[in-house]
Design an enzyme around this catalytic site. Structure first.
Site, PDB file in Angstrom:
ATOM      1  N   THR D  93      47.628  40.527  33.938  1.00 24.70           N
ATOM      2  CA  THR D  93      46.561  40.244  32.786  1.00 24.70           C
ATOM      3  C   THR D  93      47.108  40.956  31.560  1.00 24.70           C
ATOM      4  OG1 THR D  93      44.907  40.266  34.311  1.00 24.70           O
ATOM      5  CG2 THR D  93      44.156  40.724  32.061  1.00 24.70           C
ATOM      6  N   LYS D 169      42.083  33.719  30.948  1.00 27.09           N
ATOM      7  CA  LYS D 169      41.937  34.786  32.019  1.00 27.09           C
ATOM      8  C   LYS D 169      40.911  35.798  31.284  1.00 27.09           C
ATOM      9  CE  LYS D 169      42.762  38.331  34.796  1.00 27.09           C
ATOM     10  NZ  LYS D 169      42.286  38.515  36.150  1.00 27.09           N
ATOM     11  N   LYS D 238      39.795  48.228  28.880  1.00 29.01           N
ATOM     12  CA  LYS D 238      41.119  47.662  28.551  1.00 29.01           C
ATOM     13  C   LYS D 238      40.893  46.378  28.622  1.00 29.01           C
ATOM     14  CE  LYS D 238      44.173  46.571  31.098  1.00 29.01           C
ATOM     15  NZ  LYS D 238      45.230  46.148  32.068  1.00 29.01           N
TER      16      LYS D 238
END
Lengths: 293, 293, 293, 293
Positions: D93, D169, D238
Site C-alpha cells: 500500500t 486501495k 499512516k
C-alpha cells in the site's frame, strides 16, 4: 418617551437604568419578582403583568434569555396588549426563525418590530458603550434611534429584515468562538513542543491578534482561569446552536462552527458546562492527552 | 561578524540587506543566480557555491522556501563546509520533523543550530520590524541575539528545542487561517440574510477583532480583492500541511485546521490556488451556493 | 384487540393494513382526509377526530412525519381521550427530547407509552418485514408484542427508557449517512485518478461492504440516479438534526455527523433538497471541482 | 515464469508461498534475514541482495511496508538491476506520489511497472482469496494476469495510470475507517441512552450493514477487544495520511477522513497506538466522557 421594559437580568437592568437616567417614563416587568426593586427606587413604575408593561407604551423593550422566554412573553400578553403602531424592540440574542415568527406576529397585529441585539457585556451597557445591531422597517428603526443613542455608543443598521440583525449577532459570536477554538488548538500544540504558554500568548497578541478577543481569552487560557465565568460553556453552546440553525435556515454550511460545537459538547461531558467557555482550551488539551479528566 | 546568507528571495534579500547595512561582512548565495546582484552592489561578497558561502563564517543564515530546499542546502554543502562551532540559523518556515533532523545533523558535526522563523512580511523585514521566534541551545541563541536585533524588533526565545520555534510559527499561522475561515463562514451567513458585507466588517473590526489579522483580511474579503496575492492559497495549504504534520508528530488533533485544509483544497480545485488565500471566502460562498464556479 | 391508528402516510397505511388484515378492530384517522379511504373499504372504521380515534382503544399507534405533528396529535386530543391504562405506541422517527416529553405527559395521565420506531421502507412494512425498536416500561412493551409480530419480522427491545429507541433509530440512520458520505468522498477521489466508478463500486461491494446500505447507494451514485428519491436530502437533514440534538442532550460529540450535515446543507444550497440523498456524492464532487452547479 | 520477490512480511510470505506452490521459479529477498527460511525450505532461492533478486527475472514483486521501504528498494538496486522489459509489480500500500515517481523511474529505465495493491488479510492471501487492484500499461497488466490468478480470487483492472490503483486501495481503506468511526459515534450515543451495545450491534448487522466490515468491527467494539490487533491505530493513521495526501494531490477535500484522522491521533495521544484501530470507539467514548483515560 413612554417605554416598557421586560426582562431584568443583568443586561436588562443596565440598559433600563440608562433609559431611566435619561429622563424617560419607564415601566418595568420581570417574571421573577425582585429584580425591579432598584429601578423602581430610582423612579421606574413596576408593572404587574406583561400586558400592564406593554399597554400604552410607545416602545416595549425585551431583553430575554432565550427564544422560549421571548415566545412566552410575546404569547403571554405582549402581542395582545401592545398598542397598534407601537414598537417592540427585541434586544436579546435570538434565533433567526424566532425573530421571523415574532416579526410576522407583530405585523399581523399592526404593531412595529425591531430586532436589536447588542454586542458587549453588562458593564459596557451601564456605561452606554454597547454596540447595537438594529434591523426592521426603516422608519421603525429610525424612530428607535434616540433611544439607542442613550443605550449604546454605536448603532449598526442591518437593513429591513429583522432576522438580519440576528445573523450579524450570531456571526460575530461564532467568529469569536472559532478564535477561541483556534487558540485552544494552538496552545495544545505548542505545549507539546515545550513552549511556555505565556510566550505564545505574547507572540499572538503582539502581532496579528492585538485585539480584545485574543487578549482576554488567551489570558484566561494561560491562567487556566475558568471558574469565574464571564460566559459559560453551556450558554456558548446555545449560541452555536442558534448560529447553526440560522445557517441551516439559509442553507449555509459552517464547518468551523461544527468543530466548536463538538468541543463545547465535550467540555460539558467532562463537567465544564458552567465554567467560562475559554475552558475549550482544556477540552482540546484532553483530546491531545495533555489533561486528565 | 562574518555572516553567510543562503536564499535570496524577497524575504531573504530584505534581511540580508539589514545585516549588510549594519556593517557586517556578508557572503551571499542563491541557487538561481541574479538575486544577489543588488546586495553585491551594496558590498556583499558573492559565493559560488553553498560550501563557499558556509566555510569560515561564524553564522550562516538560510531563508529557504520549503523543507526540500533546506534539505538540499544542508546536504548539498552546508553540513560539510560549516566550521565546527559555527552556527546555522534557519529562518524559513519549516516542518518540525525537518528541523529535528537538521538539528541532529548539525549536532553530530559539532556545529550549532538555531531555528528562528520570522513573523511578518518582506516590507517589515526591510524596516527591521519582524518578530523572530528563536529556539536552540541557549548559548547559541544568545550568541545570535546581536544579529537578531538588527533584523527584528522583537525576539521570542522559545526554549532549547529547535522544533519549538517551528511549532510557534506554524501555530501562529493556523490561528490566522482559522480566523480567515471563520470570517469566510460569517460573511456567507450574513450575505444570505441580506446584510451588507461592509457593515459586518465594521461590526467585527470595531469590536472584539480590532487587530491587523481581521482588518486586513476582512477588507480583502469585502472587496473580493484576491488577484494580487500577499500569500497564496497554495502556500497556505503548504503551511497547514506542515502544521498538521507537526501536530501528528506530537499527537495533537487539530480539527479546525482540518476544516481550513479542506477549504483550501477546494479553492485550488476551483482554480484559486495562486490567488490570495482570503479567497477562502469565495470557496466558502461556493459551498453555500452563493457563487458560481 | 381494539386499535386506533393516527397518521396515514405511506408507511402508516402499510402498517395499518397489516393490523387490519390480521383481524383486529381498527379505527383510523388522518389530518388530511382521503388517506383513510382504502383502509375503510377494507373494514377499518373512520374516526372524525383524534379523540374519536383514541377513546376506548387498548392501543393507539401514531405514525407521524415529525415532532411537530406528534406534538399536535398528543396535545390535540390524544392525551385527553386515551383511556387510563391504554397504550400510545409512537412509531414515527422522533427526537429524544420529544419522546421524553411525550412519555412524561402520558405517565402523568396514567396512560402507557411505548416508543417503537421502525427500520425499513413502506414496501417492507406491507410485507411485514420491518424491524421494530421498542422501548418503554417492560410490561407495556410486552403487551405490544403480539401487535408488533404482525407488523415486523424482528423486534429489538431497547429497554425501559422510551428515548432509547429514538437513539437507536437515529444512530442507525446516521451510520448509513456516514457510509454514503464516505462513499461520496471515495468516488470523488477515484474519479480524479481516472478510475471507472463502476469498477470502484465492485471493489467496495465485492469485499468488506457487501451489504444493502452499500449496494443500494453505490448503485445510485454510479448511475447518478437522484431524481426519483427514496429518501430526500431535506428529510435526511431533518434526521441528522434530530441525531445531533439527541447527542447534544446526552453530551456526545458526533463529528462525522457534523460533516454529513454540512454536505446535506450544501446540497440543498445547490438545489438538490428534494432529490435522493445519495446526491451527497454530487455535492462532494462539486466541492472537488468535478461538477459544475 | 521466473519471479523475484522482495519483502517477506506476513503478507509477502503468504503471496510468495502461493507462487512457489504453483510451480514458478522464485527468488526471495528480505532486508532482515531469516524471513526467507520457510520459503527456501520449500524450494525458493535466496537472494543475497536486491540486485540479485531482480537481475534476470521476468517479474519482481515487492510487498513492502511503506513508501520509505519502497524508495530504498527501488533506489537500492531494483532500478539498476531489473532487466529492460521486465516488470516490477508493487503490491504494497503506497501513496499516489510515490507510485507516480516509481512509474517514472521505471519508464526512464525501459522497464515496466504495475501497481497492484491487494485487499484482504494474510490469511486470505495464503488461501488465494485476495482481491488485486492492478493498474499500469495495459499489456503489462495483461502479462501479470496469470500470476495474479495464482494469488487472488479477483482482479480489478483500474486502468493505465498506476496511481489509480493506489487511489482505489486508499479509498476502500478510508471507507472502512469512516464506517468504524461512524459506529464509534453511534455506540457512544446509544450507551448514553442506556442501550446495550450488543442490541445495537444486532440492529446494525441485521439490517443495512450485514457485511464483514460491520460484523467484524462492531464485534471488536462491543467486546472492547483491542489488545490483539489485526491492524493497529498507528498503521491506520499512516493509511489515512496517504489517502489525504493522494486527495490533496488531486485537489479533493475529504472531510470525513479528516475526522477519522483526528480521532486516530487522539487514540495515539491516549496510548492506544499499538492497539487494534477499532479502539477508535474508545477514543470517541473518551470524547463523550464515557471512558476515563
Amino acid at each position: 418617551v413612554n417605554v416598557g421594559f421586560i426582562g431584568l437580568g443583568r443586561m436588562g437592568r443596565a440598559i433600563a437604568g440608562r433609559i431611566l437616567a435619561d429622563g424617560h417614563s419607564l415601566t418595568v416587568y420581570n417574571r421573577t419578582p425582585g429584580a425591579e426593586r432598584e429601578l423602581v427606587a430610582a423612579g421606574a413604575k413596576p408593572a404587574r403583568s406583561i400586558g400592564d408593561a406593554a399597554r400604552g407604551r410607545e416602545f416595549v423593550i425585551t431583553m430575554l434569555a432565550d427564544d422560549v422566554a421571548l415566545a412566552e412573553v410575546v404569547g403571554g400578553g405582549l402581542l395582545d396588549s401592545l398598542d397598534e403602531g407601537a414598537t417592540h424592540i427585541a434586544m436579546g440574542t435570538h434565533g433567526a426563525a424566532m425573530i421571523a415568527h415574532t416579526a410576522e406576529d407583530h405585523a399581523a397585529a399592526g404593531q412595529r418590530f425591531v430586532a436589536a441585539p447588542v454586542l458587549g457585556r453588562p458593564q459596557a451597557a451601564a456605561e452606554g458603550q454597547l454596540a447595537i445591531v438594529a434591523a426592521g422597517e426603516p422608519s421603525a428603526v429610525a424612530a428607535c434611534e434616540p433611544l439607542f443613542a442613550v443605550i449604546g455608543r454605536r448603532i449598526f443598521a442591518a437593513g429591513p429584515n429583522p432576522e438580519a440583525s440576528a445573523a450579524v449577532k450570531l456571526a460575530n459570536g461564532f467568529v469569536l468562538a472559532c478564535a477561541i477554538e483556534a487558540m485552544s488548538e494552538a496552545f495544545s500544540l505548542i505545549r507539546r513542543y515545550g513552549v511556555e504558554p505565556e510566550l505564545f500568548r505574547e507572540v499572538l497578541t503582539g502581532g496579528l491578534f492585538s485585539a480584545p478577543g485574543y487578549e482576554i481569552y488567551s489570558r484566561l487560557i494561560v491562567d487556566q482561569a475558568y471558574d469565574d465565568p464571564g460566559f459559560t460553556t453551556a450558554l456558548a453552546l446555545k449560541d452555536m446552536r442558534l448560529a447553526l440553525e440560522a445557517a441551516e435556515r439559509a442553507a449555509v454550511p459552517l464547518p468551523s462552527v461544527g468543530v466548536v460545537r463538538d468541543r463545547l459538547i465535550g467540555a460539558i461531558a467532562h463537567g465544564d458546562g458552567e465554567r467560562d467557555w475559554a475552558v475549550l482550551a482544556r477540552e482540546q488539551a484532553r483530546a491531545a492527552g495533555l489533561e486528565k479528566d
